[in-house]
Scaffold this motif. Sequence first.
Motif, short mmCIF file in Angstrom:
data_model
loop_
_atom_site.label_atom_id
_atom_site.label_comp_id
_atom_site.label_asym_id
_atom_site.label_seq_id
_atom_site.Cartn_x
_atom_site.Cartn_y
_atom_site.Cartn_z
N VAL A 106 -24.02 41.33 -47.57
CA VAL A 106 -23.23 40.15 -47.20
C VAL A 106 -21.77 40.31 -47.61
CG1 VAL A 106 -22.98 37.66 -47.49
CG2 VAL A 106 -25.26 38.66 -47.32
N ALA A 110 -18.55 40.65 -44.71
CA ALA A 110 -17.87 39.37 -44.52
C ALA A 110 -16.52 39.39 -45.22
CB ALA A 110 -18.74 38.22 -45.04
N ILE A 116 -19.13 33.14 -42.21
CA ILE A 116 -20.54 33.42 -42.51
C ILE A 116 -21.33 32.16 -42.21
CG2 ILE A 116 -22.17 34.24 -44.26
CD1 ILE A 116 -19.65 34.99 -45.96
N SER A 118 -24.94 30.64 -42.76
CA SER A 118 -26.12 30.89 -43.60
C SER A 118 -27.16 29.80 -43.41
CB SER A 118 -25.69 30.94 -45.07
OG SER A 118 -26.79 31.11 -45.93
N CYS A 130 -23.13 35.10 -50.15
CA CYS A 130 -22.15 34.27 -49.44
C CYS A 130 -21.07 33.75 -50.39
CB CYS A 130 -22.86 33.09 -48.77
SG CYS A 130 -23.98 33.55 -47.43
N THR A 137 -18.05 30.36 -45.78
CA THR A 137 -19.45 30.12 -45.44
C THR A 137 -19.67 28.72 -44.89
OG1 THR A 137 -20.21 31.67 -47.15
CG2 THR A 137 -21.80 30.05 -46.35
#
Length: 375
Positions: A106, A110, A116, A118, A130, A137
């Motif tokens: 992750v 990213a 992101i 999730s 994250c 995120t």
Amino acid sequence: MAFGWIDEQAELRRRAGLVRTLRPRAADTPVLDLASNDYLGLTRHPEVTEGAAAAARTWGGGSTGSRLVTGTTELHAELEDELAAFCGFEAALVLSSGYAANLAAVTALAPHGSRIVSDAGNHASLIDGCRLARGATQVAAHRDPDAVRKALQGHDGPAVAVSDTVFSVDGDAAPLAELAAVCREHGAGLVLDDAHGLGVLGAGGRGAPYAAGLAGADDVVVTVTLSKSLGSQGGAVLGPARVIRHLVNTARTFIFDTGLAPAAAGAALAALRLLRREPGRAARAGAVARELHERLTAAGLEAVRPDAAVVSVRAPSPEQAVRWAADCRAAGLAVGCFRPPSVPDGVSRLRLTARADLSGAEIERAVRMIGETRP
């Protein structure tokens, strides 16, 4: 007083019934184990333990350093090659744990300016990945491809959706094909944690991404653990070779961590070869899970229908879940106990592992003890 706040936190946990304790187990116990993640019953298999012992005799007790210094042995490379081939991916990278593998994937995929998305039910390791990543995120509703689509809309930079393939609390599966389609609409990558799918789902246990037709795709990256179906310890990231090369150069939990111990690598490789030779073990784990669910619901218990090998049984409260699990143990049955904050929905439950080596009599015994100890 330094750390004085710890005592206040401890009292709050005690009042909420959320105190956790360590219980060292003996090497041999008469307790029926439905709490571990040994899905295929391979942890003590002679071939697996000999694989660990032979690796330790050959390479020593530890890997001696990080993978980029002295911690990569020929055994690590052999495991990576065979694991990637088995699961249908171009390349693999072995790390010291599944947790480290998720953080690596992750955070490395990213970068700053990325988005992101999730799933709300993701494992803590994905959540922590994250949090550590430089991208922003956005949490999407559980198992909801439309929510992922909305989260990706309007974003022009790099993007990645992150999800378990099989969620660890209830054992429900993510809609992988739909998630992949949404990601492709927006040019986003897809990172999947297949910790609970490898060895259980897909042809011969090749995993949930393989079953969904996503293995080997250039926009899909998969993480796995070696500590569940493969009965060992460690984790790995699977994906396109260029992604794996990127992780080697950028993933901090790979670069700065000591390499996986040779014994763990040897055990995992032996288990992988055994699974390849005996693919029926995967189907058996799923069959045991379904039988557990059927028997539990027939007994009037609220059990969630399993998509893989995890079966959960709802409990009235955290305190009663703890007492229920303790009563099961006293009766000779070990079960998992999930409570907040480990469960995203706040509902406490017992968590059962369906092992491929459980007999019909053991399944019947487990269901009977759960029913007899219910709150």
